[in-house]
Design an enzyme around this catalytic site. Structure first.
Site, mmCIF file in Angstrom:
data_model
loop_
_atom_site.group_PDB
_atom_site.id
_atom_site.type_symbol
_atom_site.label_atom_id
_atom_site.label_comp_id
_atom_site.label_asym_id
_atom_site.label_seq_id
_atom_site.Cartn_x
_atom_site.Cartn_y
_atom_site.Cartn_z
ATOM 1 N N TYR A 1 28.096 43.026 33.357
ATOM 2 C CA TYR A 1 26.901 43.795 32.993
ATOM 3 C C TYR A 1 25.699 42.846 32.997
ATOM 4 O O TYR A 1 25.814 41.683 32.619
ATOM 5 C CB TYR A 1 27.053 44.404 31.606
ATOM 6 C CG TYR A 1 28.189 45.404 31.481
ATOM 7 C CD1 TYR A 1 28.235 46.551 32.248
ATOM 8 C CD2 TYR A 1 29.223 45.185 30.564
ATOM 9 C CE1 TYR A 1 29.267 47.474 32.115
ATOM 10 C CE2 TYR A 1 30.263 46.093 30.421
ATOM 11 C CZ TYR A 1 30.278 47.233 31.206
ATOM 12 O OH TYR A 1 31.296 48.134 31.063
ATOM 13 N N HIS B 1 36.672 55.071 40.806
ATOM 14 C CA HIS B 1 36.041 54.309 39.723
ATOM 15 C C HIS B 1 35.697 55.239 38.559
ATOM 16 O O HIS B 1 35.368 56.402 38.763
ATOM 17 C CB HIS B 1 34.762 53.634 40.251
ATOM 18 C CG HIS B 1 34.262 52.534 39.386
ATOM 19 N ND1 HIS B 1 33.456 52.770 38.285
ATOM 20 C CD2 HIS B 1 34.455 51.197 39.435
ATOM 21 C CE1 HIS B 1 33.173 51.609 37.708
ATOM 22 N NE2 HIS B 1 33.763 50.645 38.380
ATOM 23 N N PHE C 1 34.449 45.466 31.981
ATOM 24 C CA PHE C 1 34.247 46.750 31.295
ATOM 25 C C PHE C 1 33.921 46.615 29.808
ATOM 26 O O PHE C 1 33.518 47.588 29.176
ATOM 27 C CB PHE C 1 35.456 47.692 31.474
ATOM 28 C CG PHE C 1 35.652 48.149 32.893
ATOM 29 C CD1 PHE C 1 34.853 49.149 33.441
ATOM 30 C CD2 PHE C 1 36.623 47.573 33.698
ATOM 31 C CE1 PHE C 1 35.015 49.562 34.748
ATOM 32 C CE2 PHE C 1 36.803 47.971 35.017
ATOM 33 C CZ PHE C 1 36.002 48.969 35.540
#
Length: 224
Positions: A66, A186, A77
């Site tokens: 991220y 995804h 994640f």
């Protein structure tokens, strides 16, 4: 980048000597000295620190960390406590709720999975702030492909969860018949309804592990 000191170290030592890794090391060092880069330097190899090779049961392959402040901490994640749960992880939690009845927690901190043997591996381990994919094709992919090849050679059964086109592109490297490879779209909002929802990868993973006498994963992330 703090060294990996557990059993990954011996397996990865040849990578550190290669030309691509030397260039990668120089590039990453220059980026951290001149830009804001995520995750913090001490967190780059958290997936390896938290999940030694000898403990790996499951591998979940992400793409990039991220790239907004406070999110990335070295696990695909996952986000730090107190950070909004990203949309893809929201959908992972929804599938867990449907598949195994896990309640949806108030945080996205997945260290509990990592400590049970879920290797949360991004293909690229660093990123410049606010610039998605900014550290792609700098050498990280060579390094993490080497990790996947090491995992492929392990004799004990491992489950690989390949979500989305990028992760599924790694399937050709997974040739060991001892392992289970599960594929799905995804979990991002753009693609989750094309087959991520309903894939039941979490229960299938645990069924496979238990069938081989391996302790299943407790997928429930608790509220903080």
């Amino acid at each position: 980048m703090p060294p990996i000191t557990n059993d990954w170290s011996e397996k990865l030592k040849d990578e550190y000597k290669k030309d691509y890794y030397r260039k990668l090391f120089e590039f990453v060092g220059a980026e951290y000295s001149s830009h804001t880069v995520y995750p913090p330097g001490d967190d780059i190899f958290n997936a390896f620190h938290l999940t030694p090779l000898s403990k790996v049961k499951v591998v979940i392959i992400g793409q990039d960390p991220y790239h907004e402040e406070g999110q990335a901490h070295g696990l695909s994640f996952s986000v730090k406590p107190g950070v909004d749960i990203p949309p893809s992880l929201v959908n992972i939690y929804k599938e867990l709720n449907t598949d195994l009845g896990c309640y949806i927690p108030n945080n996205g901190y997945l260290v509990k999975w990592a400590e049970q043997g879920v290797l949360l591996l991004n293909a690229v381990l660093t990123v410049r702030a606010h610039a998605a994919a900014s550290h792609q094709n700098k050498g990280w992919e060579n390094f993490t492909d080497a990790v996947i090849r090491i995992l492929n050679e392990v004799d004990r059964p491992i489950v690989f969860l390949l979500w989305g086109g990028f992760a599924r592109g790694k399937k050709a490297m997974l040739t060991n018949p001892n392992h289970l490879v599960l594929e799905a779209p995804h979990p991002s909002p753009l693609s989750s309804y094309r087959g991520f929802f309903g894939c039941r990868h979490f229960s299938k993973t645990n069924e496979f592990l238990e069938s081989h006498g391996i302790e299943p994963i407790d997928w429930q992330i608790e509220n903080i």
